[in-house]
Write a protein that holds these residues in place. Structure first.
Motif, PDB file in Angstrom:
ATOM      1  N   ALA A  22       0.817  -1.219   0.000  1.00  0.00           N
ATOM      2  CA  ALA A  22       0.000   0.000   0.000  1.00  0.00           C
ATOM      3  C   ALA A  22       0.849   1.266   0.000  1.00  0.00           C
ATOM      4  O   ALA A  22       0.404   2.304  -0.475  1.00  0.00           O
ATOM      5  N   GLY A  23       2.070   1.207   0.503  1.00  0.00           N
ATOM      6  CA  GLY A  23       2.928   2.381   0.551  1.00  0.00           C
ATOM      7  C   GLY A  23       3.655   2.690  -0.744  1.00  0.00           C
ATOM      8  O   GLY A  23       4.363   3.690  -0.846  1.00  0.00           O
ATOM      9  N   ALA A  24       3.466   1.850  -1.766  1.00  0.00           N
ATOM     10  CA  ALA A  24       4.137   2.066  -3.056  1.00  0.00           C
ATOM     11  C   ALA A  24       3.606   3.331  -3.716  1.00  0.00           C
ATOM     12  O   ALA A  24       2.514   3.807  -3.404  1.00  0.00           O
ATOM     13  N   THR A  25       4.391   3.858  -4.637  1.00  0.00           N
ATOM     14  CA  THR A  25       4.003   5.094  -5.331  1.00  0.00           C
ATOM     15  C   THR A  25       3.406   4.781  -6.704  1.00  0.00           C
ATOM     16  O   THR A  25       3.519   3.661  -7.206  1.00  0.00           O
ATOM     17  N   ILE A  26       2.819   5.805  -7.308  1.00  0.00           N
ATOM     18  CA  ILE A  26       2.299   5.680  -8.675  1.00  0.00           C
ATOM     19  C   ILE A  26       3.448   5.311  -9.607  1.00  0.00           C
ATOM     20  O   ILE A  26       3.291   4.471 -10.502  1.00  0.00           O
ATOM     21  N   HIS A  27       4.609   5.900  -9.387  1.00  0.00           N
ATOM     22  CA  HIS A  27       5.790   5.564 -10.193  1.00  0.00           C
ATOM     23  C   HIS A  27       6.119   4.077 -10.058  1.00  0.00           C
ATOM     24  O   HIS A  27       6.398   3.402 -11.055  1.00  0.00           O
ATOM     25  N   ASP A  28       6.083   3.538  -8.840  1.00  0.00           N
ATOM     26  CA  ASP A  28       6.324   2.109  -8.617  1.00  0.00           C
ATOM     27  C   ASP A  28       5.307   1.264  -9.393  1.00  0.00           C
ATOM     28  O   ASP A  28       5.661   0.261 -10.024  1.00  0.00           O
ATOM     29  N   ALA A  29       4.050   1.686  -9.337  1.00  0.00           N
ATOM     30  CA  ALA A  29       2.986   0.947 -10.030  1.00  0.00           C
ATOM     31  C   ALA A  29       3.204   0.950 -11.535  1.00  0.00           C
ATOM     32  O   ALA A  29       3.098  -0.094 -12.190  1.00  0.00           O
ATOM     33  N   LEU A  30       3.514   2.111 -12.096  1.00  0.00           N
ATOM     34  CA  LEU A  30       3.758   2.202 -13.539  1.00  0.00           C
ATOM     35  C   LEU A  30       4.941   1.334 -13.940  1.00  0.00           C
ATOM     36  O   LEU A  30       4.905   0.647 -14.966  1.00  0.00           O
ATOM     37  N   THR A  31       6.001   1.357 -13.137  1.00  0.00           N
ATOM     38  CA  THR A  31       7.182   0.541 -13.417  1.00  0.00           C
ATOM     39  C   THR A  31       6.824  -0.940 -13.397  1.00  0.00           C
ATOM     40  O   THR A  31       7.177  -1.689 -14.312  1.00  0.00           O
ATOM     41  N   MET A  32       6.104  -1.374 -12.370  1.00  0.00           N
ATOM     42  CA  MET A  32       5.718  -2.788 -12.255  1.00  0.00           C
ATOM     43  C   MET A  32       4.809  -3.212 -13.409  1.00  0.00           C
ATOM     44  O   MET A  32       4.967  -4.299 -13.951  1.00  0.00           O
ATOM     45  N   MET A  33       3.846  -2.359 -13.759  1.00  0.00           N
ATOM     46  CA  MET A  33       2.928  -2.696 -14.847  1.00  0.00           C
ATOM     47  C   MET A  33       3.683  -2.822 -16.166  1.00  0.00           C
ATOM     48  O   MET A  33       3.438  -3.759 -16.937  1.00  0.00           O
ATOM     49  N   THR A  34       4.604  -1.910 -16.410  1.00  0.00           N
ATOM     50  CA  THR A  34       5.363  -1.916 -17.660  1.00  0.00           C
ATOM     51  C   THR A  34       6.315  -3.103 -17.718  1.00  0.00           C
ATOM     52  O   THR A  34       6.342  -3.840 -18.711  1.00  0.00           O
ATOM     53  N   GLU A  35       7.088  -3.299 -16.669  1.00  0.00           N
ATOM     54  CA  GLU A  35       8.086  -4.375 -16.655  1.00  0.00           C
ATOM     55  C   GLU A  35       7.449  -5.760 -16.722  1.00  0.00           C
ATOM     56  O   GLU A  35       8.020  -6.682 -17.287  1.00  0.00           O
ATOM     57  N   ASN A  36       6.286  -5.918 -16.112  1.00  0.00           N
ATOM     58  CA  ASN A  36       5.644  -7.228 -16.055  1.00  0.00           C
ATOM     59  C   ASN A  36       4.510  -7.402 -17.055  1.00  0.00           C
ATOM     60  O   ASN A  36       3.884  -8.456 -17.094  1.00  0.00           O
ATOM     61  N   ARG A  37       4.237  -6.348 -17.818  1.00  0.00           N
ATOM     62  CA  ARG A  37       3.173  -6.383 -18.828  1.00  0.00           C
ATOM     63  C   ARG A  37       1.847  -6.864 -18.246  1.00  0.00           C
ATOM     64  O   ARG A  37       1.216  -7.791 -18.748  1.00  0.00           O
ATOM     65  N   VAL A  38       1.454  -6.210 -17.149  1.00  0.00           N
ATOM     66  CA  VAL A  38       0.176  -6.509 -16.514  1.00  0.00           C
ATOM     67  C   VAL A  38      -0.670  -5.243 -16.486  1.00  0.00           C
ATOM     68  O   VAL A  38      -0.142  -4.136 -16.529  1.00  0.00           O
ATOM     69  N   SER A  39      -1.968  -5.429 -16.420  1.00  0.00           N
ATOM     70  CA  SER A  39      -2.864  -4.280 -16.399  1.00  0.00           C
ATOM     71  C   SER A  39      -3.576  -4.123 -15.064  1.00  0.00           C
ATOM     72  O   SER A  39      -4.419  -3.250 -14.919  1.00  0.00           O
TER      73      SER A  39
END
Length: 157
Positions: free
Chosen positions: A24-41
């Protein structure tokens, strides 16, 4: 007509077990990075005990972008130099915002023993494309998507 065997298959047989999630403490930047790197939506957001607190999806990202666009539109009243500075500041600050502030909190989940038909009905009722899969202690154990269910039906049609 498809046999009952596919409709009665369990979520645990089809779900993705290799879950990409964020605290829950992750940032929007962290989320965008994870979504891009892992190709998940979709990213389930979890607490320290792996309980699902919410989900952050591309839909949440689009809503965020729409809000930013509205804020940027309001900047038309300032001069171009001030506008550029304000836009850069806005973009930078958004990346540092907590993902918990923008996630969908009222998240539908499904048990791993549920049938695919039940999961599909839950998705339709909630108008979502992903359901986090939880165990009896509400801990995240997988995720199932409309694509997972459709692929299973198509493979057995």
């Amino acid at each position: 007509m498809m046999g009952n065997t596919v409709r009665e298959r369990r979520v645990k047989d089809v779900m993705t077990r290799d879950i990409v999630s964020l605290p829950a403490g992750a940032t929007i930047h962290d989320a965008l990075t994870m979504m891009t790197e892992n190709r998940v939506s979709a990213l389930p957001i979890v607490d320290g005990r792996d309980r699902c607190l919410g989900i952050f999806t591309t839909t949440d990202l689009l809503d965020l972008a729409r809000d930013v666009d509205d804020d940027v539109y309001q900047l038309d009243v300032v001069d171009p130099v001030s506008r550029r500075w304000l836009v850069e500041k806005l973009v930078h600050s958004l990346g540092n915002e907590s993902v918990a502030s923008y996630m969908t909190e009222d998240v539908s989940t499904v048990g791993r023993e549920s049938t695919l038909a039940t999961a599909a009905r839950d998705m339709l009722r909630s108008q979502v494309h992903h359901l986090p899969v939880v165990d009896d202690n509400d801990r995240l154990v997988g995720i199932i998507s409309t694509t997972d269910i459709l692929a299973e039906y198509a493979a057995n049609a």
